[in-house]
Design an enzyme around this catalytic site. Structure first.
Site, PDB file in Angstrom:
ATOM      1  CG  ASP A  75      -4.608 -15.810  -7.316  1.00 44.60           C
ATOM      2  OD1 ASP A  75      -4.826 -17.007  -7.578  1.00 44.60           O
ATOM      3  OD2 ASP A  75      -3.630 -15.190  -7.760  1.00 44.60           O
TER       4      ASP A  75
ATOM      5  CD  GLU B 266       2.912  -4.511   8.309  1.00 45.73           C
ATOM      6  OE1 GLU B 266       3.275  -4.915   9.421  1.00 45.73           O
ATOM      7  OE2 GLU B 266       1.723  -4.581   7.901  1.00 45.73           O
TER       8      GLU B 266
END
Length: 388
Positions: free
Chosen positions: A296, A188
């Site tokens: 992360d 997306e």
């Protein structure tokens, strides 16, 4: 890497979006976030900073350790609009275009805009005749599993129904124009930027950590992930283990120490690992349950999208929720963030020491990726953990 809203930008000359990535070209980016007498980021010359892609640029810092935001991308001067198939130098629709047109209900591909690129991957924005845009990353090196970890991570986080996560439509192999084997991922497209609430980010991240895991193994109490992935450019093993302490030692700390090929780092890491396996640092924590972690989480992988906080570019696995904050030295989480997060997940005794363990993992990884001042930062943390 999307520049987080509170980051101070000076002399910004251009701001645009490439494939859902907020990109800034600036002559001076003056955000400073101090920890251990070192700056998180200082750019004193024109640089291109692109969300979700670590350029691997070592940023100069006088008399201090340099910091380079890990990424898989590199500088690119501006988005370039290209006609159908022209990016691959042919007149026929390429394999990725055909997959989109044949498998998604968005109509024909009408336009492709070039984005960031690196030594192993590139990105582009696809526009379809329905008006829907898609974000595509491709790599001409390696198998389709290169993007599998990213896809499964995004899907695992999205399944919690908490934070906004880019939807993954597909990842798989494709034949490059030069006859090689490549891989691609279709996602997306998100228009990143604008304001977002740190309080909402903290609350929804806590709810994500508390959510029932998507993976059956994690629901059974195991730690790991269905596939191995990468942290920056470093291979990250995620094989399932029953014990969080054993996973932390074997899959994280010892793995990074081995990659360092440095005897001092390996010796100190082994001493820390022995203490962890003996139960040190985790007294009073209780039973640790697997949480889906972004893996992360720093300001480069967080942004706003239509007022909602969104996270992307993950290195996901199921682990101890506190491990999520090993990169908070470069995350700039506000007081509102922590108040909202800790209201749902209060801190347990010994948090400070455990946070140092999780921070050491990322400093070791940064050293393995970039060298430089990260070595002393990692060694200092490991020494402090050994002496506690």
């Amino acid at each position: 890497m999307v520049m987080e809203q509170k980051r101070e930008l000076d002399s910004v000359s251009n701001l645009f979006f490439v494939g859902g990535l907020q990109c800034v070209t600036n002559s001076k980016l003056g955000h400073q976030h101090q920890r251990n007498q070192s700056l998180c980021l200082t750019l004193n010359r024109s640089e291109f900073v692109c969300a979700g892609y670590h350029f691997g640029v070592i940023l100069h810092q006088k008399n201090k350790a340099a910091h380079s935001f890990q990424s898989s991308g590199s500088r690119h001067s501006s988005p370039v609009k290209m006609g159908l198939g022209s990016m691959l130098g042919n007149k026929e629709p390429d394999e990725i275009t055909l997959w989109i047109e044949n498998n998604l209900d968005f109509g024909k591909v009408t336009e492709r805009s070039g984005g960031a690129s690196s030594s192993w991957a590139s990105s582009s924005t696809i526009t379809t005749e329905s008006g829907v845009k898609l974000f595509v990353k491709t790599s001409s090196d390696g198998p389709s599993s290169m993007f599998e970890g990213e896809a499964k991570g995004l899907q695992a986080m999205q399944a919690t129904g908490t934070l906004k996560i880019p939807t993954v439509y597909h990842c798989g192999p494709y034949s490059t124009p030069f006859g090689g084997n490549g891989s691609f991922i279709v996602m997306e497209y998100l228009e990143l930027g604008g304001r977002m609430s740190q309080r909402e980010l903290g609350e929804k991240l806590a709810r994500m950590h508390l959510a029932e895991p998507l993976a059956e193994e994690a629901r059974q109490g195991k730690f790991g992930f269905p596939v191995d992935n990468t942290i920056g450019g470093t291979f990250q093993p995620n094989g399932w283990m029953d014990s969080w302490l054993e996973f932390l030692v074997e899959r994280r700390l010892r793995h990074q120490a081995k990659l360092s090929r440095d005897s001092q780092m390996q010796d100190l890491t082994e001493k820390v690992c022995e203490r962890i396996l003996n139960g040190d640092f985790f007294d009073g924590v209780g039973d640790i349950q697997p949480s889906i972690l972004h893996g992360d989480l720093w300001s480069g992988n967080v942004s706003g999208c239509k007022g909602q906080p969104v996270i992307f570019d993950p290195a996901c696995y199921y682990g101890h929720h506190e491990a999520e904050f090993g990169m908070d030295w470069c995350a700039s989480f506000s007081g509102d963030f922590w108040e909202a997060y800790n209201k749902l997940i209060p801190r347990k005794p010994g948090y400070k020491e455990r946070h140092q363990i999780y921070t050491a993992y990322h400093y070791m990884n940064h050293y393995n990726l970039f060298g430089g001042g990260y070595y002393q930062s990692a060694i200092s943390i490991l020494k402090s953990l050994v002496s506690r």
